[in-house]
Design a protein around this motif. Structure first.
Motif, PDB file in Angstrom:
ATOM      1  N   VAL A   1       0.679  -1.406  -0.040  1.00 38.82           N
ATOM      2  CA  VAL A   1      -0.309  -0.360  -0.147  1.00 38.82           C
ATOM      3  C   VAL A   1       1.010   1.144   0.027  1.00 38.82           C
ATOM      4  O   VAL A   1       0.471   2.131  -0.460  1.00 38.82           O
ATOM      5  N   ALA A   2       1.610   0.822   0.509  1.00 41.90           N
ATOM      6  CA  ALA A   2       2.564   2.570   0.907  1.00 41.90           C
ATOM      7  C   ALA A   2       3.273   2.566  -0.777  1.00 41.90           C
ATOM      8  O   ALA A   2       3.888   3.742  -0.852  1.00 41.90           O
ATOM      9  N   ARG A   3       3.935   1.653  -1.430  1.00 41.70           N
ATOM     10  CA  ARG A   3       4.255   1.916  -2.977  1.00 41.70           C
ATOM     11  C   ARG A   3       3.281   2.530  -3.469  1.00 41.70           C
ATOM     12  O   ARG A   3       3.301   3.566  -4.050  1.00 41.70           O
ATOM     13  N   VAL A   4       2.514   1.754  -3.356  1.00 40.99           N
ATOM     14  CA  VAL A   4       1.615   2.927  -4.450  1.00 40.99           C
ATOM     15  C   VAL A   4       0.305   3.851  -4.158  1.00 40.99           C
ATOM     16  O   VAL A   4       0.680   4.856  -5.347  1.00 40.99           O
ATOM     17  N   VAL A   5       0.772   4.664  -2.742  1.00 39.31           N
ATOM     18  CA  VAL A   5       0.884   5.429  -2.607  1.00 39.31           C
ATOM     19  C   VAL A   5       2.135   7.021  -2.469  1.00 39.31           C
ATOM     20  O   VAL A   5       1.899   8.131  -3.270  1.00 39.31           O
ATOM     21  N   GLU A   6       2.895   6.293  -2.411  1.00 34.61           N
ATOM     22  CA  GLU A   6       4.823   6.879  -3.214  1.00 34.61           C
ATOM     23  C   GLU A   6       4.121   6.882  -4.576  1.00 34.61           C
ATOM     24  O   GLU A   6       4.291   8.271  -5.157  1.00 34.61           O
TER      25      GLU A   6
ATOM     26  N   ASP B   1      -7.336   0.173  -3.488  1.00 34.07           N
ATOM     27  CA  ASP B   1      -8.592   1.415  -2.900  1.00 34.07           C
ATOM     28  C   ASP B   1      -8.101   1.990  -1.916  1.00 34.07           C
ATOM     29  O   ASP B   1      -8.222   3.222  -1.717  1.00 34.07           O
ATOM     30  N   LEU B   2      -7.671   1.344  -0.945  1.00 36.52           N
ATOM     31  CA  LEU B   2      -7.515   1.820   0.322  1.00 36.52           C
ATOM     32  C   LEU B   2      -6.305   3.037   0.131  1.00 36.52           C
ATOM     33  O   LEU B   2      -5.710   3.925   1.251  1.00 36.52           O
ATOM     34  N   ALA B   3      -4.978   2.545  -0.165  1.00 42.09           N
ATOM     35  CA  ALA B   3      -3.679   3.512  -1.282  1.00 42.09           C
ATOM     36  C   ALA B   3      -4.542   4.684  -1.855  1.00 42.09           C
ATOM     37  O   ALA B   3      -3.486   5.594  -1.989  1.00 42.09           O
ATOM     38  N   HIS B   4      -5.812   4.553  -2.778  1.00 43.39           N
ATOM     39  CA  HIS B   4      -6.408   5.802  -3.342  1.00 43.39           C
ATOM     40  C   HIS B   4      -6.525   6.671  -2.444  1.00 43.39           C
ATOM     41  O   HIS B   4      -5.963   7.870  -2.814  1.00 43.39           O
ATOM     42  N   TYR B   5      -7.382   6.200  -1.519  1.00 41.97           N
ATOM     43  CA  TYR B   5      -7.944   7.092  -0.304  1.00 41.97           C
ATOM     44  C   TYR B   5      -7.266   7.603   0.107  1.00 41.97           C
ATOM     45  O   TYR B   5      -7.278   9.045   0.336  1.00 41.97           O
ATOM     46  N   VAL B   6      -6.222   7.087   0.585  1.00 42.45           N
ATOM     47  CA  VAL B   6      -5.210   7.814   1.169  1.00 42.45           C
ATOM     48  C   VAL B   6      -3.987   8.669   1.009  1.00 42.45           C
ATOM     49  O   VAL B   6      -4.033   9.884   1.138  1.00 42.45           O
ATOM     50  N   SER B   7      -4.079   8.524  -0.737  1.00 40.82           N
ATOM     51  CA  SER B   7      -3.051   9.677  -1.867  1.00 40.82           C
ATOM     52  C   SER B   7      -3.798  10.920  -2.245  1.00 40.82           C
ATOM     53  O   SER B   7      -3.458  11.453  -1.832  1.00 40.82           O
TER      54      SER B   7
ATOM     55  N   LEU C   1      -1.554  18.695   1.318  1.00 43.02           N
ATOM     56  CA  LEU C   1      -0.036  18.791   1.363  1.00 43.02           C
ATOM     57  C   LEU C   1      -0.825  20.450  -0.581  1.00 43.02           C
ATOM     58  O   LEU C   1       0.436  21.173  -0.074  1.00 43.02           O
ATOM     59  N   THR C   2      -1.266  20.001  -1.230  1.00 42.65           N
ATOM     60  CA  THR C   2      -1.384  21.082  -2.108  1.00 42.65           C
ATOM     61  C   THR C   2      -2.955  21.713  -2.037  1.00 42.65           C
ATOM     62  O   THR C   2      -2.880  22.623  -2.585  1.00 42.65           O
ATOM     63  N   GLY C   3      -4.053  21.065  -0.962  1.00 43.57           N
ATOM     64  CA  GLY C   3      -5.301  21.886  -0.500  1.00 43.57           C
ATOM     65  C   GLY C   3      -5.980  21.768  -2.082  1.00 43.57           C
ATOM     66  O   GLY C   3      -6.819  22.298  -1.941  1.00 43.57           O
ATOM     67  N   ILE C   4      -5.585  21.076  -3.194  1.00 43.75           N
ATOM     68  CA  ILE C   4      -6.485  20.209  -3.935  1.00 43.75           C
ATOM     69  C   ILE C   4      -6.833  18.747  -3.681  1.00 43.75           C
ATOM     70  O   ILE C   4      -6.489  17.952  -2.893  1.00 43.75           O
ATOM     71  N   LYS C   5      -8.348  18.743  -4.057  1.00 38.30           N
ATOM     72  CA  LYS C   5      -9.313  17.255  -3.845  1.00 38.30           C
ATOM     73  C   LYS C   5      -8.120  16.693  -4.330  1.00 38.30           C
ATOM     74  O   LYS C   5      -8.060  16.996  -5.630  1.00 38.30           O
ATOM     75  N   GLY C   6      -7.215  15.249  -4.168  1.00 39.45           N
ATOM     76  CA  GLY C   6      -7.329  14.298  -4.869  1.00 39.45           C
ATOM     77  C   GLY C   6      -8.004  13.598  -5.969  1.00 39.45           C
ATOM     78  O   GLY C   6      -8.879  13.879  -5.773  1.00 39.45           O
TER      79      GLY C   6
END
Length: 430
Positions: A52-57, A139-145, A152-157
Motif C-alpha cells: 500500500v505504501a508503494r502505491v501511495v508513493e 482502493d485503500l491506497a488511492h483513498y490515502v493518496s 499538502l496542496t489544498g486540492i482535492k485528490g
C-alpha cells in the motif's frame, strides 16, 4: 471537422491492442516537494498482496508535484511517532514524512493508521485511521493518496477516480477486436466493459459516475448506448438513420446531448432519457458536433465550422442564443470544461499547423498551448481540474498523454504495444 465526425472509420485503420497502461512521468514542476513514504508495518499472519505504501508513493510522484525518497536511502523505517527522529529525515533533504501501520480487524477487513509530518517544523500535519478490504488494497491506497494530496496542496485528490478508454486488437486481415476498458486513474486493474468486432467510440461518464454512454457499431451502423456500471446492464438509447454520435451527459443525469444527421445535416440534439423527448438545439448548414455541457447545466458548448473553420460555440438554454467562444487559431474543437466552468480545454491548431492541447481561460480570454506534439486529440479533464488526459502519438503508436492545466507537469500512459484512444476521466466517485 469531417475527421471528428467520421473518426470511427479512421480508427479501424489502426492496429490496436488491449493492455495495461503504464504511467511514465516526462516532466514535473520546477521544484518538486521531497517526501518520504515509509513502508507501512503489517500486523498480521498472512502477507498482503499489495504494498500500500508503494502505491501511495507512486501516486504522489506521478503527479509531478512530489519527489519520493527511495527506500534504500532511508536511514530508518519508523511505524509510530515515537520512532520518528526528524534530524534523520532532514539529513535526507525530506520535507514531508508519511508513516503507517496496518492490522487485521476481522474477516477480510484491514485497518490502516497513518500520519503525515512536516519534517522542517517537526509537526504532525494529519493523522487518520481508514479501513478497507484486503482484496481491494489499491482502493485503500488511492483513498490515502487523496487525503495526503489535499493536505499538502489544498486540492482535492483524484486518485480514486477511473479512466474509460477504447482499445482494439488485430486478429488478422480486416479483423479486429474492439474493447471498451475501464481502469484506475493510473491504468492499473483494467477491465473490459464491452467487447465487439465493430468500432466503439466516444465513452462519456455521467456526472455521478454510475453510467457510461458510448457509440457502438455492433449493429453495423452507429448507435448510442448507456451502460450501468454497477450491474453491467446496457440499453440502446437512440438509433436514427445516419449519424448517431458524441453523447454527452447533462449535469443532472436526465438528458443526453448527441449529434444526429437524421434530418440530413449533423446537428446537436438533446434527448430527455425519461420522456424520450428529443429537442433539436442547432439548425445550421454547417457541421455541428462534439456537444458538452456547462457544469451548471444552463448552456451547451459544441464545435461548428459555421464561421469557416472549426471553432467552439456556446448555446444558452434560456435565451436560445449562440455565441462563438474561441477565436485564436484556425481550428479549435473537442472542448471540455473544468468543473468550476473557468477553463476550456480543446484541440487547437494555430500557425504551426500542429494539433495540440490548449486551454483557454474564459474569464480573461487567454489561450495557452500545453503540449508540443503534432497530433493530439480527445482531451478529458480530471474532476479536480488539475490534469488533462488526451490521445496522442508516440512514434508510430497511439498512447494516452497527460498534462497539467498550467503545462508544468506531463506524463504518458503507453501500452506495451499497439494504440489506445478515446480517454474519458470519471468524476469523483466518493
Amino acid at each position: 471537422m469531417v475527421r471528428a465526425i467520421v473518426c470511427a472509420f479512421v480508427l479501424t485503420m489502426s492496429t490496436w491492442v488491449s493492455a495495461q497502461l503504464v504511467v511514465e512521468v516526462t516532466q514535473g514542476v520546477d521544484s518538486q516537494s521531497p517526501i518520504a513514504i515509509v513502508p507501512f508495518e503489517w500486523r498480521g499472519d498472512q502477507a498482503l498482496d499489495e504494498d500500500v505504501a508503494r502505491v501511495v508513493e507512486q501516486n504522489l510522484e506521478r503527479t509531478g508535484f512530489f519527489k519520493a525518497l527511495a527506500r534504500e536511502n532511508m536511514l530508518s523505517f519508523p511505524t509510530a511517532q515515537s520512532q520518528v527522529f526528524f534530524r534523520d529525515w532532514r539529513m535526507s533533504s525530506t520535507d514531508y514524512l508519511v508513516i503507517g501501520r496496518m492490522e487485521s480487524v476481522g474477516g477480510d477487513q484491514v485497518r490502516l493508521t497513518f500520519e503525515l509530518y512536516d519534517v522542517l517544523k517537526e509537526q504532525t500535519i494529519h493523522s487518520q485511521q481508514v479501513s478497507g478490504s484486503r482484496t481491494n488494497l489499491r482502493d485503500l491506497a488511492h483513498y490515502v493518496s487523496d487525503i495526503l494530496f489535499e493536505q499538502l496542496t489544498g486540492i482535492k485528490g483524484a486518485f480514486s477516480t477511473r479512466l474509460a478508454y477504447v482499445t482494439a486488437e488485430s486478429l488478422g486481415p480486416d479483423r479486429q477486436r474492439f474493447r471498451l476498458q475501464m481502469s484506475d486513474w493510473d491504468g492499473m486493474r483494467p477491465r473490459t466493459l464491452l467487447e465487439s468486432s465493430e468500432p466503439i467510440l466516444s465513452p462519456a461518464w455521467s456526472f455521478d459516475g454510475s453510467r457510461l454512454a458510448y457509440v457502438s457499431f455492433e449493429t453495423s451502423r452507429p448507435a448510442i448506448y448507456v451502460q450501468h456500471l454497477a450491474t453491467g446492464q446496457r440499453e440502446q438509447v437512440q438509433s436514427f438513420p445516419g449519424l448517431n454520435g458524441a453523447p454527452a451527459w447533462s449535469p443532472d443525469g436526465n438528458q443526453l446531448a448527441m449529434v444526429l444527421s437524421k434530418d440530413g445535416n449533423p446537428e446537436v440534439y438533446v434527448l430527455n432519457l425519461s420522456s424520450r423527448h428529443l429537442e433539436r438545439i442547432t439548425n445550421n448548414s454547417a457541421i455541428d458536433t462534439e456537444p458538452f455541457w456547462a457544469p451548471d447545466g444552463r448552456s451547451l458548448y459544441f464545435t461548428s465550422d459555421r464561421g469557416g473553420s472549426p471553432q467552439i460555440y456556446k448555446y444558452n438554454f434560456n435565451t436560445r442564443a449562440v455565441e462563438r467562444v474561441t477565436f485564436e487559431g484556425n481550428y479549435n474543437a473537442a472542448g471540455r470544461l473544468t468543473q468550476d466552468g473557468r477553463f476550456l480545454a480543446m484541440v487547437h491548431r494555430g500557425s504551426s499547423r500542429r494539433f495540440q492541447i490548449a486551454v483557454q481561460d474564459l474569464q480573461n480570454g487567454r489561450l495557452d498551448i500545453l503540449t508540443n506534439s503534432d497530433y493530439d486529440e480527445s482531451p478529458s479533464i480530471a474532476p479536480n481540474g488539475t490534469i488533462i488526459i488526451y490521445a496522442t502519438q508516440q512514434g508510430s503508436r497511439g498512447v494516452l498523454g497527460a498534462v497539467s492545466i498550467d503545462g508544468r507537469v506531463r506524463f504518458n500512459m503507453p501500452v506495451p504495444q499497439g494504440d489506445v484512444r478515446e480517454p474519458a476521466w470519471s468524476p469523483f466517485l466518493r
